[in-house]
Design an enzyme around this catalytic site. Structure first.
Site, PDB file in Angstrom:
ATOM      1  N   GLY A 118       0.846  -1.179   0.000  1.00 61.59           N
ATOM      2  CA  GLY A 118       0.000   0.000   0.000  1.00 61.59           C
ATOM      3  C   GLY A 118       0.882   1.228   0.000  1.00 61.59           C
ATOM      4  O   GLY A 118       1.819   1.343   0.815  1.00 61.59           O
ATOM      5  N   ASP A 130      -1.656   4.276  -6.285  1.00 63.40           N
ATOM      6  CA  ASP A 130      -0.244   4.187  -5.956  1.00 63.40           C
ATOM      7  C   ASP A 130       0.553   5.346  -6.532  1.00 63.40           C
ATOM      8  O   ASP A 130       1.620   5.688  -6.039  1.00 63.40           O
ATOM      9  CB  ASP A 130       0.332   2.865  -6.471  1.00 63.40           C
ATOM     10  CG  ASP A 130      -0.183   1.683  -5.667  1.00 63.40           C
ATOM     11  OD1 ASP A 130       0.485   1.309  -4.693  1.00 63.40           O
ATOM     12  OD2 ASP A 130      -1.262   1.159  -5.997  1.00 63.40           O
TER      13      ASP A 130
END
EC number: 5.3.1.23
Length: 360
Positions: free
Chosen positions: A49, A239
């Site tokens: 993450g 991202d």
């Protein structure tokens, strides 16, 4: 701290993280004490993450300086950590931020100062993502109202953009948590998110822990559900986001966005401003897509009837497999981007309106 909702925390000079490769069947805490251990944890997706790997990398710099805090050691730590995951921009942002702050600190004081800087980034991430959740929840509330307050609001998400991908709260899931707590009857469609199955393993685990109604689906079911009118809104994380609003996220996001556009379903992206890469304009062609091991495609892990976690082979011996970890959704397919400073259009002008003068 183990009983808290944080995915990373520090005790003295030891950094603790939830080992996400062990979820959902085992909740195990892993201790990180060296630069090498942090780099390996990021590379192997013990932590994953974009926001979380950024904070973890900041701690990696701090741990590296416990052994040696000269300029060469600092530069080596930065280079080592940036090389672990090339796509998510938060990692580079975090280590370069820490390195810039430490450049003006005497080497003898760097080790302790670096730990405090990493702590500050971790705490800032919590506040940032809670704010994202509040702005995102407002959108979900508005969508529920616009639909005439149906008995449930069906939300489709992809991969895991929850507290496991951040220090706490998450991005896309933070909006769901906040909306659920505010009384919006949220129901979440979680697709499995092959090949590493973050939806099936992590998002399911998170939402169950929060008591949010949710149903697991295979990756390719999202389009059918949209066609049948069973999806009211989509919200995902990111991202990396280009300066014009192109969104890089887990592979499969682009297809969900295409299907959402075809059925006039809002497609929101929730991410902190640290995920914006102002140096990239054309995200479709300029963002580097990480290529991971073919084994993630040809093999899969799970728990057998004996309660053992095992890995099995899906494809015949010698099968060639391509494993791009991310794809890029063009800005034109994104309804809006949700940040800690508010909701803006997925456009250069929209994102630039949030940019601090100091960052210009």
């Amino acid at each position: 701290m183990i009983g808290s909702s944080r995915s990373i925390w520090r005790e003295g000079k030891v950094v603790h993280v939830i080992d996400q490769t062990r979820l959902p069947h085992h909740t195990q805490v892993k201790q990180l004490t060296t630069l090498a251990e942090v780099a390996q944890a990021i590379q192997d997706m013990v932590v994953r993450g974009a926001p979380l790997i950024g904070v973890t990398a900041a701690y990696g710099v701090a741990l590296a300086l416990q052994a040696a805090a000269d300029d060469a050691s600092l530069a080596t730590a930065v280079q080592t950590l940036i090389a672990t995951r090339p796509t998510a921009v938060n990692l580079r942002w975090a280590v370069e931020h820490v390195a810039a702050q430490l450049a003006t600190v005497a080497p003898a004081a760097r080790a302790e100062h670096a730990l405090l800087l990493a702590d500050e980034l971790a705490q800032a991430d919590v506040h940032t993502n809670e704010a994202i959740g509040e702005h995102g929840a407002a959108l979900l509330q508005q969508r529920w109202q616009a639909l005439g307050y149906p008995a449930r609001l069906n939300v489709l998400t992809h991969c895991n953009a929850g507290r496991l991908g951040c220090v706490d709260w998450g991005t896309a899931l933070a909006a769901i948590y906040k909306a659920h707590a505010a009384g919006v009857p949220v129901h979440v469609w979680m697709d499995e998110t092959r090949p590493r199955n973050q939806g099936a393993s992590l998002t399911t685990w998170e939402l169950a822990g929060r008591g949010v109604p949710a149903t697991l689906i295979v990756d390719n079911a999202g389009g059918l559900l949209m066609q049948q009118g069973q999806v009211d809104v989509c919200i995902v994380g990111a991202d990396r986001i280009s300066a014009r609003g192109d969104v890089c996220n887990k592979i499969g996001t682009y297809l969900k966005a295409l299907a959402a556009q075809a059925h006039a379903i809002p497609f929101y992206v929730a991410a902190p401003l640290s995920t914006l890469d102002w140096g990239i304009v054309d995200g479709v062609h300029e963002i580097e897509i990480e290529q991971r091991s073919p084994r993630e495609v040809t093999h899969i892990s799970g728990r057998n009837e004996a309660g053992e976690v095992v890995t099995v082979q899906l494809a015949p011996d010698g099968t060639a497999a391509l494993n791009p970890a991310f794809d890029v959704t063009p800005a034109v397919l994104v309804t809006a981007i949700v940040t800690e400073r508010g909701v803006v259009p997925a456009s250069h002008a929209g994102l630039a309106s949030l940019r601090e003068p100091a960052l210009a």
